[in-house]
Scaffold this motif. Sequence first.
Motif, PDB file in Angstrom:
ATOM      1  N   ARG A   1      10.728 -16.570  87.894  1.00 62.01           N
ATOM      2  CA  ARG A   1      10.682 -17.973  87.466  1.00 62.01           C
ATOM      3  C   ARG A   1      11.565 -18.211  86.246  1.00 62.01           C
ATOM      4  O   ARG A   1      12.332 -19.178  86.188  1.00 62.01           O
ATOM      5  N   SER A   2      11.479 -17.321  85.253  1.00 59.78           N
ATOM      6  CA  SER A   2      12.271 -17.516  84.045  1.00 59.78           C
ATOM      7  C   SER A   2      13.757 -17.335  84.321  1.00 59.78           C
ATOM      8  O   SER A   2      14.602 -18.041  83.748  1.00 59.78           O
ATOM      9  N   THR A   3      14.095 -16.408  85.199  1.00 63.52           N
ATOM     10  CA  THR A   3      15.507 -16.188  85.542  1.00 63.52           C
ATOM     11  C   THR A   3      16.070 -17.380  86.296  1.00 63.52           C
ATOM     12  O   THR A   3      17.188 -17.829  86.026  1.00 63.52           O
ATOM     13  N   ALA A   4      15.298 -17.908  87.232  1.00 61.37           N
ATOM     14  CA  ALA A   4      15.753 -19.092  87.981  1.00 61.37           C
ATOM     15  C   ALA A   4      15.927 -20.284  87.058  1.00 61.37           C
ATOM     16  O   ALA A   4      16.911 -21.029  87.154  1.00 61.37           O
TER      17      ALA A   4
ATOM     18  N   ALA B   1      11.277 -12.593  98.737  1.00 57.20           N
ATOM     19  CA  ALA B   1      10.522 -13.802  99.060  1.00 57.20           C
ATOM     20  C   ALA B   1      10.194 -14.589  97.794  1.00 57.20           C
ATOM     21  O   ALA B   1      10.247 -15.828  97.780  1.00 57.20           O
ATOM     22  N   THR B   2       9.857 -13.877  96.728  1.00 57.67           N
ATOM     23  CA  THR B   2       9.568 -14.542  95.456  1.00 57.67           C
ATOM     24  C   THR B   2      10.801 -15.257  94.919  1.00 57.67           C
ATOM     25  O   THR B   2      10.727 -16.403  94.457  1.00 57.67           O
ATOM     26  N   ILE B   3      11.950 -14.579  94.977  1.00 62.98           N
ATOM     27  CA  ILE B   3      13.189 -15.203  94.517  1.00 62.98           C
ATOM     28  C   ILE B   3      13.540 -16.404  95.388  1.00 62.98           C
ATOM     29  O   ILE B   3      13.984 -17.454  94.882  1.00 62.98           O
ATOM     30  N   SER B   4      13.326 -16.289  96.702  1.00 59.38           N
ATOM     31  CA  SER B   4      13.571 -17.425  97.599  1.00 59.38           C
ATOM     32  C   SER B   4      12.716 -18.622  97.207  1.00 59.38           C
ATOM     33  O   SER B   4      13.186 -19.769  97.171  1.00 59.38           O
ATOM     34  N   GLU B   5      11.459 -18.350  96.876  1.00 58.38           N
ATOM     35  CA  GLU B   5      10.539 -19.432  96.526  1.00 58.38           C
ATOM     36  C   GLU B   5      10.970 -20.153  95.255  1.00 58.38           C
ATOM     37  O   GLU B   5      10.974 -21.387  95.194  1.00 58.38           O
ATOM     38  N   VAL B   6      11.353 -19.383  94.225  1.00 59.71           N
ATOM     39  CA  VAL B   6      11.658 -20.023  92.941  1.00 59.71           C
ATOM     40  C   VAL B   6      13.047 -20.657  92.932  1.00 59.71           C
ATOM     41  O   VAL B   6      13.315 -21.528  92.100  1.00 59.71           O
ATOM     42  N   THR B   7      13.925 -20.238  93.845  1.00 56.07           N
ATOM     43  CA  THR B   7      15.272 -20.810  93.891  1.00 56.07           C
ATOM     44  C   THR B   7      15.431 -21.861  94.978  1.00 56.07           C
ATOM     45  O   THR B   7      16.404 -22.621  94.954  1.00 56.07           O
ATOM     46  N   GLY B   8      14.498 -21.879  95.929  1.00 57.94           N
ATOM     47  CA  GLY B   8      14.632 -22.796  97.047  1.00 57.94           C
ATOM     48  C   GLY B   8      15.722 -22.402  98.012  1.00 57.94           C
ATOM     49  O   GLY B   8      16.198 -23.219  98.803  1.00 57.94           O
ATOM     50  N   ARG B   9      16.127 -21.137  97.985  1.00 54.65           N
ATOM     51  CA  ARG B   9      17.190 -20.648  98.862  1.00 54.65           C
ATOM     52  C   ARG B   9      16.617 -19.672  99.888  1.00 54.65           C
ATOM     53  O   ARG B   9      15.571 -19.065  99.669  1.00 54.65           O
ATOM     54  N   ASP B  10      17.314 -19.522 100.996  1.00 49.71           N
ATOM     55  CA  ASP B  10      16.905 -18.592 102.052  1.00 49.71           C
ATOM     56  C   ASP B  10      17.564 -17.237 101.781  1.00 49.71           C
ATOM     57  O   ASP B  10      18.779 -17.088 101.956  1.00 49.71           O
TER      58      ASP B  10
END
Length: 281
Positions: free
Chosen positions: A271-274, A199-208
């Motif tokens: 966040r830093s990875t995205a 969910a965190t990765i989805s949030e920072v990337t804007g992807r599902d």
Amino acid sequence: MSEHPILVTGATGKSGRRVVSRLRAMGLPVRAAARNGEHAFDWTDSGTWDAALEGVRSVYIVQLDGTKLVRPFVERAVRQGVRRVVLASGRGIDDPDYARDSGGILAGIVDSEAAVRESGLEWTISRPGWFAQNFSEGFFADAVRAGELRLPAGDGAASFVDAEDIAAVVVAALTEDRHAGRIYELSGPRAVTLAEAVATISEVTGRDIRYVPLSVEDYVTELVQQGVPPADAAAFADVIEPLREGTDEYVSDGVQRALGRPPRTFSEFARSTAAAGGWPA
């Protein structure tokens, strides 16, 4: 020791290449060693060891899983004049109930730790838990990029540690005098479930991106259908066991002890990875 090159084995791996980068940013000479790295080094070819160790006083050892090669390598290092060694190990190594070991790697890691402790060198052992970078450049990365992470981990959690923190601890141990004889268990500041991580990765990337929990049996079946040998599929399922059982939820104080600061959060990692393009569309 700065006039001598610092040997970094596994220099193309998650922690190794970050250690190399940090040392070079400090202006220190580094011998970046790997099978396909700047300096040719192969754990299974002892003929490559002497050239890697020549003139070295400090070594970061990233061992080859499933082998007991660290002990003869450390003995060679002592003869070559090495004074300090930092070993990459793993959390739970001293707990026989931590996870099943169908892959047969535990005995080698235990022997490696014993070898450095018995070497007479200044030694430090790094015991990181699950790398946060498994979501961006490791075990889970392809599935995350595809949008669906399917694992037999239930709702278990782990205190994922950022490889940048691991590298910072290793560099401190290689370059400072106060870490000799220390074992640093490394984790993030809190446990995160796979659903929370995705969910965190989805949030920072804007992807599902979804996490789909599977049974062990379904997971092994899916891997076999993808062409993975059954024994390897079962071993992969065993690797997930600490996540499934929650045995890697506990938070360690190694980053704080070694660096005097708290570890980075999973959100900071994401966040830093995205921002760096770690999850391209």
